[in-house]
Design a protein around this motif. Structure first.
Motif, PDB file in Angstrom:
ATOM      1  N   ILE A   1      23.680   9.425  42.950  1.00 34.65           N
ATOM      2  CA  ILE A   1      24.331  10.491  42.203  1.00 34.65           C
ATOM      3  C   ILE A   1      23.961  10.363  40.733  1.00 34.65           C
ATOM      4  O   ILE A   1      23.831   9.254  40.206  1.00 34.65           O
ATOM      5  N   SER A   2      23.785  11.492  40.079  1.00 31.41           N
ATOM      6  CA  SER A   2      23.427  11.493  38.670  1.00 31.41           C
ATOM      7  C   SER A   2      24.609  11.030  37.813  1.00 31.41           C
ATOM      8  O   SER A   2      25.740  10.953  38.280  1.00 31.41           O
ATOM      9  N   GLY A   3      24.324  10.762  36.567  1.00 33.81           N
ATOM     10  CA  GLY A   3      25.364  10.294  35.654  1.00 33.81           C
ATOM     11  C   GLY A   3      26.521  11.264  35.499  1.00 33.81           C
ATOM     12  O   GLY A   3      27.682  10.862  35.423  1.00 33.81           O
ATOM     13  N   SER A   4      26.200  12.538  35.478  1.00 36.93           N
ATOM     14  CA  SER A   4      27.243  13.551  35.327  1.00 36.93           C
ATOM     15  C   SER A   4      27.927  13.881  36.647  1.00 36.93           C
ATOM     16  O   SER A   4      28.997  14.482  36.667  1.00 36.93           O
ATOM     17  N   GLY A   5      27.279  13.515  37.741  1.00 35.75           N
ATOM     18  CA  GLY A   5      27.825  13.806  39.057  1.00 35.75           C
ATOM     19  C   GLY A   5      27.395  15.128  39.639  1.00 35.75           C
ATOM     20  O   GLY A   5      27.789  15.470  40.760  1.00 35.75           O
ATOM     21  N   ASP A   6      26.561  15.883  38.929  1.00 40.69           N
ATOM     22  CA  ASP A   6      26.212  17.216  39.413  1.00 40.69           C
ATOM     23  C   ASP A   6      24.973  17.239  40.302  1.00 40.69           C
ATOM     24  O   ASP A   6      24.603  18.290  40.820  1.00 40.69           O
ATOM     25  N   SER A   7      24.356  16.078  40.481  1.00 47.03           N
ATOM     26  CA  SER A   7      23.187  16.000  41.350  1.00 47.03           C
ATOM     27  C   SER A   7      23.347  14.819  42.289  1.00 47.03           C
ATOM     28  O   SER A   7      23.695  13.715  41.863  1.00 47.03           O
ATOM     29  N   THR A   8      23.105  15.062  43.571  1.00 50.39           N
ATOM     30  CA  THR A   8      23.204  14.005  44.573  1.00 50.39           C
ATOM     31  C   THR A   8      21.986  14.013  45.474  1.00 50.39           C
ATOM     32  O   THR A   8      21.259  15.015  45.555  1.00 50.39           O
ATOM     33  N   TYR A   9      21.784  12.907  46.160  1.00 50.38           N
ATOM     34  CA  TYR A   9      20.614  12.758  47.025  1.00 50.38           C
ATOM     35  C   TYR A   9      21.010  11.818  48.152  1.00 50.38           C
ATOM     36  O   TYR A   9      21.641  10.794  47.907  1.00 50.38           O
ATOM     37  N   TYR A  10      20.647  12.183  49.388  1.00 51.25           N
ATOM     38  CA  TYR A  10      21.069  11.420  50.556  1.00 51.25           C
ATOM     39  C   TYR A  10      19.891  11.047  51.440  1.00 51.25           C
ATOM     40  O   TYR A  10      18.924  11.798  51.572  1.00 51.25           O
ATOM     41  N   ALA A  11      20.032   9.917  52.109  1.00 55.33           N
ATOM     42  CA  ALA A  11      19.102   9.588  53.173  1.00 55.33           C
ATOM     43  C   ALA A  11      19.363  10.521  54.351  1.00 55.33           C
ATOM     44  O   ALA A  11      20.508  10.919  54.594  1.00 55.33           O
ATOM     45  N   ASP A  12      18.330  10.847  55.083  1.00 53.29           N
ATOM     46  CA  ASP A  12      18.481  11.759  56.219  1.00 53.29           C
ATOM     47  C   ASP A  12      19.480  11.218  57.241  1.00 53.29           C
ATOM     48  O   ASP A  12      20.184  11.991  57.896  1.00 53.29           O
ATOM     49  N   SER A  13      19.542   9.909  57.363  1.00 53.06           N
ATOM     50  CA  SER A  13      20.389   9.299  58.386  1.00 53.06           C
ATOM     51  C   SER A  13      21.883   9.491  58.128  1.00 53.06           C
ATOM     52  O   SER A  13      22.693   9.351  59.055  1.00 53.06           O
ATOM     53  N   VAL A  14      22.257   9.822  56.900  1.00 54.04           N
ATOM     54  CA  VAL A  14      23.678   9.966  56.570  1.00 54.04           C
ATOM     55  C   VAL A  14      24.025  11.378  56.103  1.00 54.04           C
ATOM     56  O   VAL A  14      25.213  11.684  55.896  1.00 54.04           O
ATOM     57  N   LYS A  15      23.025  12.221  55.938  1.00 50.35           N
ATOM     58  CA  LYS A  15      23.263  13.576  55.425  1.00 50.35           C
ATOM     59  C   LYS A  15      24.207  14.324  56.345  1.00 50.35           C
ATOM     60  O   LYS A  15      24.054  14.315  57.559  1.00 50.35           O
ATOM     61  N   GLY A  16      25.220  14.943  55.747  1.00 52.13           N
ATOM     62  CA  GLY A  16      26.202  15.680  56.519  1.00 52.13           C
ATOM     63  C   GLY A  16      27.377  14.834  56.977  1.00 52.13           C
ATOM     64  O   GLY A  16      28.395  15.373  57.431  1.00 52.13           O
ATOM     65  N   ARG A  17      27.265  13.516  56.874  1.00 55.77           N
ATOM     66  CA  ARG A  17      28.363  12.618  57.280  1.00 55.77           C
ATOM     67  C   ARG A  17      28.953  11.865  56.088  1.00 55.77           C
ATOM     68  O   ARG A  17      30.153  11.598  56.059  1.00 55.77           O
ATOM     69  N   PHE A  18      28.118  11.506  55.127  1.00 60.01           N
ATOM     70  CA  PHE A  18      28.552  10.745  53.960  1.00 60.01           C
ATOM     71  C   PHE A  18      28.548  11.653  52.731  1.00 60.01           C
ATOM     72  O   PHE A  18      27.706  12.542  52.603  1.00 60.01           O
ATOM     73  N   THR A  19      29.487  11.379  51.817  1.00 62.82           N
ATOM     74  CA  THR A  19      29.543  12.108  50.554  1.00 62.82           C
ATOM     75  C   THR A  19      29.700  11.125  49.413  1.00 62.82           C
ATOM     76  O   THR A  19      30.622  10.304  49.412  1.00 62.82           O
ATOM     77  N   ILE A  20      28.794  11.214  48.456  1.00 69.24           N
ATOM     78  CA  ILE A  20      28.853  10.369  47.273  1.00 69.24           C
ATOM     79  C   ILE A  20      29.511  11.158  46.149  1.00 69.24           C
ATOM     80  O   ILE A  20      29.287  12.365  46.007  1.00 69.24           O
ATOM     81  N   SER A  21      30.321  10.470  45.344  1.00 72.37           N
ATOM     82  CA  SER A  21      30.976  11.115  44.205  1.00 72.37           C
ATOM     83  C   SER A  21      31.264  10.051  43.158  1.00 72.37           C
ATOM     84  O   SER A  21      31.088   8.862  43.400  1.00 72.37           O
ATOM     85  N   ARG A  22      31.701  10.508  41.999  1.00 68.90           N
ATOM     86  CA  ARG A  22      32.036   9.565  40.935  1.00 68.90           C
ATOM     87  C   ARG A  22      33.123  10.152  40.064  1.00 68.90           C
ATOM     88  O   ARG A  22      33.239  11.368  39.919  1.00 68.90           O
ATOM     89  N   ASP A  23      33.889   9.254  39.458  1.00 68.63           N
ATOM     90  CA  ASP A  23      34.912   9.626  38.489  1.00 68.63           C
ATOM     91  C   ASP A  23      34.594   8.850  37.222  1.00 68.63           C
ATOM     92  O   ASP A  23      34.920   7.664  37.116  1.00 68.63           O
TER      93      ASP A  23
END
Length: 126
Positions: free
Chosen positions: A51-73
């Motif tokens: 996830i980017s520093g601001s949180g507005d961009s994320t990137y996932y491995a294909d194996s977890v896409k749709g199941r995992f969600t990355i976020s930050r506070d």
């Protein structure tokens, strides 16, 4: 010096959910992209999500896409990984890490990360 501390791992049945947290020290947390990696016994460390520093961009491995969600506070200097529909093959030690690279082009490469946490174990039973 940056310290990263993961928490939230545990034992869960297949199909269940867990939320991992990564608490970071320092006052520049929002300036850096962050990532999650995992390593299963006998396997190489693999990229999970970033996830980017601001949180507005994320990137996932294909194996977890749709199941995992990355976020930050950024106000709490904490990053999260919400893991749903867990599978036995998700069993691994999960690590959070910091990268100085702002472009998602680099985020899947472990060598592009400079600080790492100690890891938290996730075990998914079948």
């Amino acid at each position: 010096q940056v310290q990263l501390v993961e928490s939230g791992g545990g034992l869960v049945q297949a199909g269940g959910s867990l939320r991992l947290s990564c608490a970071a020290s320092g006052r520049t947390f929002s300036s850096y992209a962050m990532g999650w990696f995992r390593q299963a016994p006998g396997k190489e460390r693999e990229f999970v999500a970033a996830i980017s520093g601001s949180g507005d961009s994320t990137y996932y491995a294909d194996s977890v896409k749709g199941r995992f969600t990355i976020s930050r506070d950024n106000a709490k200097n904490t990053m999260y990984l919400q893991m749903n529909s867990l599978k036995p093959e998700d069993t691994a030690v999960y690590y959070c890490a910091r990268t100085v690279y702002g472009s998602s082009y680099y985020w899947a490469a472990a060598r592009k990360y400079d600080y790492w946490g100690q890891g938290t174990q996730v075990t998914v039973s079948s």
